[in-house]
Design an enzyme around this catalytic site. Sequence first.
Site, short mmCIF file in Angstrom:
data_model
loop_
_atom_site.label_atom_id
_atom_site.label_comp_id
_atom_site.label_asym_id
_atom_site.label_seq_id
_atom_site.Cartn_x
_atom_site.Cartn_y
_atom_site.Cartn_z
N VAL A 33 0.83 -1.21 0.00
CA VAL A 33 0.00 0.00 0.00
C VAL A 33 0.86 1.26 0.00
O VAL A 33 0.51 2.27 -0.60
CB VAL A 33 -0.93 -0.01 1.24
CG1 VAL A 33 -1.65 1.32 1.40
CG2 VAL A 33 -1.95 -1.15 1.14
N ARG A 45 -21.59 -7.74 18.42
CA ARG A 45 -22.80 -7.62 19.25
C ARG A 45 -22.50 -7.95 20.70
O ARG A 45 -23.11 -7.41 21.60
CB ARG A 45 -23.89 -8.53 18.70
CG ARG A 45 -24.63 -7.86 17.56
CD ARG A 45 -26.00 -8.45 17.38
NE ARG A 45 -25.88 -9.75 16.73
CZ ARG A 45 -26.71 -10.18 15.78
NH1 ARG A 45 -27.72 -9.42 15.39
NH2 ARG A 45 -26.56 -11.35 15.24
N VAL A 130 -20.29 -10.49 -4.89
CA VAL A 130 -20.68 -11.43 -5.95
C VAL A 130 -19.60 -12.49 -6.12
O VAL A 130 -18.44 -12.18 -6.38
CB VAL A 130 -20.93 -10.72 -7.29
CG1 VAL A 130 -21.34 -11.73 -8.37
CG2 VAL A 130 -22.01 -9.65 -7.14
N GLY A 132 -17.99 -14.39 -4.06
CA GLY A 132 -16.93 -14.46 -3.05
C GLY A 132 -15.55 -14.08 -3.56
O GLY A 132 -15.33 -12.95 -4.00
N ILE A 134 -13.93 -14.87 -6.19
CA ILE A 134 -13.69 -14.75 -7.64
C ILE A 134 -13.69 -13.27 -8.04
O ILE A 134 -14.64 -12.56 -7.75
CB ILE A 134 -14.80 -15.46 -8.45
CG1 ILE A 134 -14.91 -16.93 -8.04
CG2 ILE A 134 -14.55 -15.32 -9.94
CD1 ILE A 134 -16.08 -17.65 -8.68
N ASP A 199 -30.53 -15.19 -2.88
CA ASP A 199 -29.13 -14.77 -2.82
C ASP A 199 -28.59 -14.60 -4.26
O ASP A 199 -27.95 -13.59 -4.57
CB ASP A 199 -28.33 -15.84 -2.06
CG ASP A 199 -26.84 -15.56 -2.06
OD1 ASP A 199 -26.40 -14.66 -1.32
OD2 ASP A 199 -26.11 -16.23 -2.82
N LYS A 203 -27.26 -11.11 -6.40
CA LYS A 203 -25.99 -11.04 -7.14
C LYS A 203 -26.26 -10.71 -8.61
O LYS A 203 -25.50 -9.96 -9.24
CB LYS A 203 -25.23 -12.36 -6.99
CG LYS A 203 -24.76 -12.59 -5.55
CD LYS A 203 -24.36 -14.04 -5.30
CE LYS A 203 -23.83 -14.24 -3.87
NZ LYS A 203 -23.70 -15.65 -3.51
#
Length: 440
Positions: A33, A45, A130, A132, A134, A199, A203
């Site tokens: 970076v 939580r 979308v 994961g 990939i 789901d 996507k």
Amino acid sequence: METLRVALLGAGNVGAQVARILLEDADALAARVGARLELTGIAVRDVDAPRTVDLPRELYATDADAVLAGADIVVELIGGIEPARTLILRALAAGATVVTGNKALLAEHGPELYAAAEDAGVQLAYEAAVAGAIPIIRPVRDNLAGDNITRVLGIVNGTTNYILDAMDATGASFADALADAQRLGYAEADPTADVEGLDAAAKATILASLAFHTSFDRAHVWSEGITAITAEDVAAAREAGYVIKLLAICEAVPADPQAPDGDRGVAVRVHPTLLPRDHALASVRGAYNAVYVEAEYAGSLMFYGAGAGGVPTASAVLGDIVSAARRRVLGGPGVTESVAASVTPVGLEAVVTSYAIGLRVADAPGVLAAIAAVFGDHGVSIETMRQTTHADEGGDEAGDAELRIVTHRALDAALRRTVDAVGRLDAVHEVTSILRVEGA
Ligand SMILES: NC(=O)c1ccc[n+]([C@@H]2O[C@H](COP(=O)([O-])OP(=O)(O)OC[C@H]3O[C@@H](n4cnc5c(N)ncnc54)[C@H](O)[C@@H]3O)[C@@H](O)[C@H]2O)c1
Ligand SMILES: N[C@@H](CCO)C(=O)O
Ligand code: NA
């Protein structure tokens, strides 16, 4: 070296892995970076909840607002609509870059969030939302930005692909394959969003918006899940040279089916689909995902890999964090969403596809002719028809025959009208299945 403050919301499957890697790989990430990424806090939580990943306890806090205050980069991995939406809007308004994997939120409130990022002059990154791990968001949005995408076909839900693959490989029923997926940890305790196609529809909404430079809404997406798929459907598909996959399909079609040369629209749909067994997507097994993109200049491209899982998905989140951090070091707000094309969203009825139809019919003279006549009357042509007779077995009415018909391509609306009319024939005792066929 400059330090960038990273705040994390949520320490579940994905969040905990992102935190672990930020800490373990801190030196390598800083080198890439040009600034150190300091994890300043993790909103949870319950600070004392048992956890599978061991992280410094002092990072946890229950006040999410306090955690995101002063952050350069906010990573949202709590999921769901609220409080995720409000927290992201707050972070953007405060000038933070936001990274999220929340497809449900983006499918419902994407335009509001993209506008908030643009107003604040910061980036909202969502590669993990979308498929994961990939890389698909950036390839579609950036690498293919100079091309014209014509169609996207995706296996974008790992749970349903695992279930359908198990049914195909072992002959298992839907219920048994689902129980297996839950035992192995692929499916959630409540698998509704996966098996009902919700789901995948979220996507598909995101992919269609990027691929067609248009703001699509979840309400534009037709979705149908896999709960009605039977072992018989899978066996009949296999025998005919097909495999059943839950596909998310975004494709350019005429906005008005009566004017094929007129304006282009885009139809977005999710449904179980018969694919020829030699199609590239047919080889995607288990819980893997793949997205097949057809573009005018690039031709066909396929993106394949792990579409879910804490560690693989963390890879996509970290890629977004590093890229956003570099941009903060170098200056500039980065890429904004392109809605320049604004094509018309088109309903399923205007899609051209073919159907594989299962019918339980009386095994009597003239029945096939009567069924064929209904297809002819609706202008729908039959490609193949297979008949199996199994009188007096499995509870079927004595003398019934099982018909599996695959049609040639026609408008979805015409195919639906044909099936309705066939179902009303006296000799047709039951329409046992209706599946669409693609990729032939
Ligand atoms: N798991 C995957 O394979 C995967 C893949 C791609 C994208 N995603 C997305 O990533 C996100 C996170 O997924 P996950 O699998 O890690 O979910 P998860 O349920 O394992 O984790 C979510 C965590 O957030 C916590 N949380 C909920 N509300 C909170 C609040 N108000 N404040 C603080 N913490 C809160 C929960 O207690 C839980 O620990 C979701 O949007 C999901 O859709 C997950
Ligand atoms: N439930 C999703 C997780 C990734 O979004 C799947 O099965 O693919
Ligand atoms: Na991805």
